[in-house]
Design a protein around this motif. Structure first.
Motif, PDB file in Angstrom:
ATOM      1  N   LEU A 203      -4.294  -1.081  -6.378  1.00  0.00           N
ATOM      2  CA  LEU A 203      -4.716  -1.364  -8.103  1.00  0.00           C
ATOM      3  C   LEU A 203      -5.929  -2.111  -8.727  1.00  0.00           C
ATOM      4  O   LEU A 203      -7.004  -2.056  -8.823  1.00  0.00           O
ATOM      5  CB  LEU A 203      -4.058  -0.955  -8.843  1.00  0.00           C
ATOM      6  N   ILE A 204      -5.266  -3.317  -8.158  1.00  0.00           N
ATOM      7  CA  ILE A 204      -6.217  -4.889  -7.986  1.00  0.00           C
ATOM      8  C   ILE A 204      -7.443  -4.287  -7.651  1.00  0.00           C
ATOM      9  O   ILE A 204      -8.888  -4.713  -7.632  1.00  0.00           O
ATOM     10  CB  ILE A 204      -5.369  -5.762  -7.161  1.00  0.00           C
ATOM     11  N   PHE A 206      -8.727  -1.368  -6.040  1.00  0.00           N
ATOM     12  CA  PHE A 206      -9.644  -0.599  -7.104  1.00  0.00           C
ATOM     13  C   PHE A 206     -10.715  -1.344  -8.571  1.00  0.00           C
ATOM     14  O   PHE A 206     -11.372  -0.942  -8.843  1.00  0.00           O
ATOM     15  CB  PHE A 206      -8.839   0.455  -7.891  1.00  0.00           C
ATOM     16  N   ILE A 207     -10.055  -2.290  -8.821  1.00  0.00           N
ATOM     17  CA  ILE A 207     -10.306  -2.619 -10.598  1.00  0.00           C
ATOM     18  C   ILE A 207     -11.629  -3.298 -10.021  1.00  0.00           C
ATOM     19  O   ILE A 207     -12.502  -3.872 -10.526  1.00  0.00           O
ATOM     20  CB  ILE A 207      -9.617  -3.762 -11.015  1.00  0.00           C
ATOM     21  N   VAL A 208     -11.081  -4.660  -8.426  1.00  0.00           N
ATOM     22  CA  VAL A 208     -12.510  -5.352  -8.208  1.00  0.00           C
ATOM     23  C   VAL A 208     -13.313  -4.002  -7.591  1.00  0.00           C
ATOM     24  O   VAL A 208     -14.635  -4.683  -7.775  1.00  0.00           O
ATOM     25  CB  VAL A 208     -11.493  -5.838  -7.196  1.00  0.00           C
ATOM     26  N   SER A 209     -13.189  -3.252  -7.273  1.00  0.00           N
ATOM     27  CA  SER A 209     -14.206  -2.534  -6.663  1.00  0.00           C
ATOM     28  C   SER A 209     -15.752  -2.050  -7.797  1.00  0.00           C
ATOM     29  O   SER A 209     -16.696  -2.378  -7.835  1.00  0.00           O
ATOM     30  CB  SER A 209     -13.834  -1.703  -6.347  1.00  0.00           C
ATOM     31  N   LYS A 210     -14.710  -2.065  -8.928  1.00  0.00           N
ATOM     32  CA  LYS A 210     -15.450  -1.803 -10.378  1.00  0.00           C
ATOM     33  C   LYS A 210     -16.570  -2.438 -10.191  1.00  0.00           C
ATOM     34  O   LYS A 210     -17.459  -2.098 -11.037  1.00  0.00           O
ATOM     35  CB  LYS A 210     -15.152  -1.679 -11.459  1.00  0.00           C
ATOM     36  N   PHE A 211     -16.103  -4.099 -10.900  1.00  0.00           N
ATOM     37  CA  PHE A 211     -16.899  -5.082 -10.962  1.00  0.00           C
ATOM     38  C   PHE A 211     -17.708  -5.507  -9.827  1.00  0.00           C
ATOM     39  O   PHE A 211     -18.874  -6.159 -10.050  1.00  0.00           O
ATOM     40  CB  PHE A 211     -15.606  -6.729 -11.541  1.00  0.00           C
ATOM     41  N   GLU A 212     -17.658  -5.450  -8.437  1.00  0.00           N
ATOM     42  CA  GLU A 212     -17.967  -5.479  -7.276  1.00  0.00           C
ATOM     43  C   GLU A 212     -19.156  -5.296  -7.706  1.00  0.00           C
ATOM     44  O   GLU A 212     -20.797  -5.759  -7.427  1.00  0.00           O
ATOM     45  CB  GLU A 212     -17.974  -5.629  -6.535  1.00  0.00           C
ATOM     46  N   THR A 231      -3.926 -13.212  -6.354  1.00  0.00           N
ATOM     47  CA  THR A 231      -3.908 -12.227  -7.186  1.00  0.00           C
ATOM     48  C   THR A 231      -2.408 -11.041  -6.562  1.00  0.00           C
ATOM     49  O   THR A 231      -1.825 -11.645  -7.502  1.00  0.00           O
ATOM     50  CB  THR A 231      -5.287 -11.845  -8.140  1.00  0.00           C
ATOM     51  N   ALA A 250      -4.545  -4.097  -1.342  1.00  0.00           N
ATOM     52  CA  ALA A 250      -6.259  -4.689  -1.349  1.00  0.00           C
ATOM     53  C   ALA A 250      -7.379  -5.027  -0.192  1.00  0.00           C
ATOM     54  O   ALA A 250      -8.443  -4.703  -0.144  1.00  0.00           O
ATOM     55  CB  ALA A 250      -6.072  -5.877  -2.177  1.00  0.00           C
TER      56      ALA A 250
END
Length: 535
Positions: A203-204, A206-212, A231, A250
């Motif tokens: 989950l972490i 996936f979220i980071v990949s969207k912001f990247e 984190t 992650a």
């Protein structure tokens, strides 16, 4: 004022550690010995030097500060395809072998060590169940060991930290409450530990990949990559799942995505910084292991003589080596049979490879931190076996890391598993296909190019054809073109050196600034690396 003095003391200790890591790493490189072994031995020797600062190893420092980035860095370099392909044998080692080790040490302690009963032996087995593959894989890669053995060792070291810490949790409960959890409770806890940790990590990631996708800045990416492992670890621990597996998940996920998320310039910056940081953290950790012997010896109680302690350490180390070898052989045979169903074309892991996998059961800082994390008092009563457990753990780390680490190169050579350096078949195939597609693209561009640009396309195509001849494995490849490519590479490197000498001279004469020098120097570094000859 006292806080300032304390801060200066911390600075001096930190500077001393960094100097020792750098110095002994250089020594290890010259001696052609894995640097973890040299650092542990150096720390051990230095711990007896008069007036040497005593630096205790806080287990919280290991689990919270050192462990997350080291796990993340290790997971980043793992091949997901090969990890998935070897998942069965990795599970046998990371789960089955951990349980087998805990049981074996508990039984041995109960019958042969009067100072340890079955419960204390169970706790000792949990502490010693995790392996450290850093030294093993560094030797394996240097000697050209088959890649799948390296993949198995790396995969085991990533996963068995989680199962080993679960065993430690069970061992502490056994001492506090006097009973083991039920089978159903243990299975449920293991499933939650694994699925919860993997879910949080994915989950972490996936979220980071969207912001990247909205970031293309090296320093920002580096800071973000430092935040992610901490984190993931803290989130996993807060959820009572596995923080270790959260970091691993992650790292695996973002590593797969990084080829599309990072620009080339950012990737060079981030990977270079992480390589240096991982080396420093690993170096400090192994050096600190060696420096812990005064604390380990000072805590021993029960009237043990030094000879008795040495005998205990040697016996336990030998027993753990035997336990691993006994487990690995049938586990690999069974996994070979199971792998045939899904990967019928895959070659079996041979007996020689099985022995190497069994011989690489080195213990490291996670085992020592786990031992140090055992409380001194349990249910208000002093746990007198704690210091003996810590001593035996330290002994096993020294014996397995030094003995197995130093003998591993000889074992690999004796078994005929040391390979020759060169282009691997998969790498050769990838290079060849990439170059062929690039040539096809340029040929198409040449046909559509405006007048006057044909020669530019022909020059590029000619370079690619020389590179194709150099990597091609076909019997009818054009040897002359391969030789031309080597000559071209040498000439290109020489030309880059001329450029480098020129801009340094201009800087020294004051005709350009250092800032201009650094910008041009980076371009030349990239160009020289691109044309670097394979040695």
């Amino acid at each position: 004022m006292e806080s300032v003095v304390s801060l200066h003391a911390v600075e001096r200790v930190g500077l001393l550690l960094l100097l020792m890591v750098a110095g002994f790493a250089v020594m290890a490189h010259r001696l052609k010995v894995p640097y973890p072994i040299v650092l542990v031995l150096a720390g051990l020797v230095l711990s007896f030097v008069p007036h040497m600062p005593k630096i205790p190893l806080d287990p919280n420092l290991v689990f919270v500060i050192f462990l997350p980035p080291l796990l993340y860095s290790a997971a980043w370099t793992v091949s997901w395809r090969d990890f998935r392909k070897n998942l069965l044998i990795i599970s046998f080692l990371a789960i089955g072998l951990v349980g087998f080790t805990v049981w074996g040490v508990a039984e041995f302690s109960d019958h042969f060590i009067t100072a340890l009963d079955w419960k204390a032996g169970f706790l000792l087995g949990a502490v010693l169940s995790t392996t450290d593959a850093i030294a093993a894989t560094s030797v394996a890669k240097t000697l050209g060991l088959p890649r799948r053995i390296v993949d198995i060792l790396e995969g085991e070291s990533l996963l068995n930290d989680a199962t080993g810490l679960l065993a430690l949790e069970v061992g502490l409960r056994l001492l506090e409450q006097g009973n083991l959890p039920s089978v159903e409770e243990g299975i449920f806890r293991l499933i939650y530990l694994i699925l919860g940790g993997l879910g949080i990590g994915l989950l972490i990631g996936f979220i980071v990949s969207k912001f990247e996708r909205f970031i293309d800045n090296g320093p920002i990416e580096l800071v973000l990559s430092l935040i992610i492992p901490y984190t993931a670890y803290l989130a996993g621990e807060e959820a009572k799942a596995s923080g270790v597996l959260a970091v691993v998940a992650a790292g695996l996920y973002l590593s797969r995505q990084s080829a599309r998320l990072f620009s080339p310039a950012v990737r060079i910056q981030v990977m270079g910084a992480w390589q240096a940081m991982t080396f420093v953290l690993n170096g400090i950790v192994f050096l600190l292991i060696g420096l812990q012997i005064p604390y380990v010896l000072a805590g021993i109680q029960g009237g043990f003589t030094r000879l008795t302690l040495v005998e205990y350490g040697a016996i336990f180390s030998g027993m753990l080596i035997v336990l691993r070898l006994v487990w690995v052989t049938p586990a690999i045979r069974f996994s070979n049979a199971m792998r045939k169903w899904r990967y019928p074309q895959e070659e079996d892991i041979t007996q020689r490879e099985s022995f190497v996998i069994g011989w690489t059961g080195m213990r490291g800082v996670i085992a020592l931190a786990a031992g140090l994390s055992i409380p001194e008092f349990i249910n208000g009563v002093e746990f007198r076996q704690r210091n003996l457990i810590v001593f035996l753990t330290y002994s096993v780390i020294l014996v397995t890391l030094v003995l197995q680490g130093l003998t591993l190169p000889s074992v690999i050579r004796a078994l005929g598993l040391a390979g020759e350096h060169g282009i691997e078949p998969e790498e050769r195939y990838a290079r060849e296909q990439a170059i062929r597609n690039a040539i096809a693209y340029l040929e198409d561009g040449k046909r559509q190019a405006a007048d006057g640009l044909e020669h530019a396309y022909e020059d590029l195509i000619d370079r690619y054809e020389h590179r194709l001849a150099e990597v091609s494995d076909e019997e009818d490849r054009e040897a002359s073109k391969a030789e031309v490519y080597h000559a071209l590479s040498r000439a290109a490197q020489a030309a880059v050196q001329v450029e480098r000498t020129t801009i340094i001279g201009l800087r020294d004469e004051g005709r350009i600034s250092d800032d201009v020098l650094r910008r041009l120097e980076r371009e030349l570094d990239l160009e020289e690396t691109r044309f670097e000859l394979k040695k």
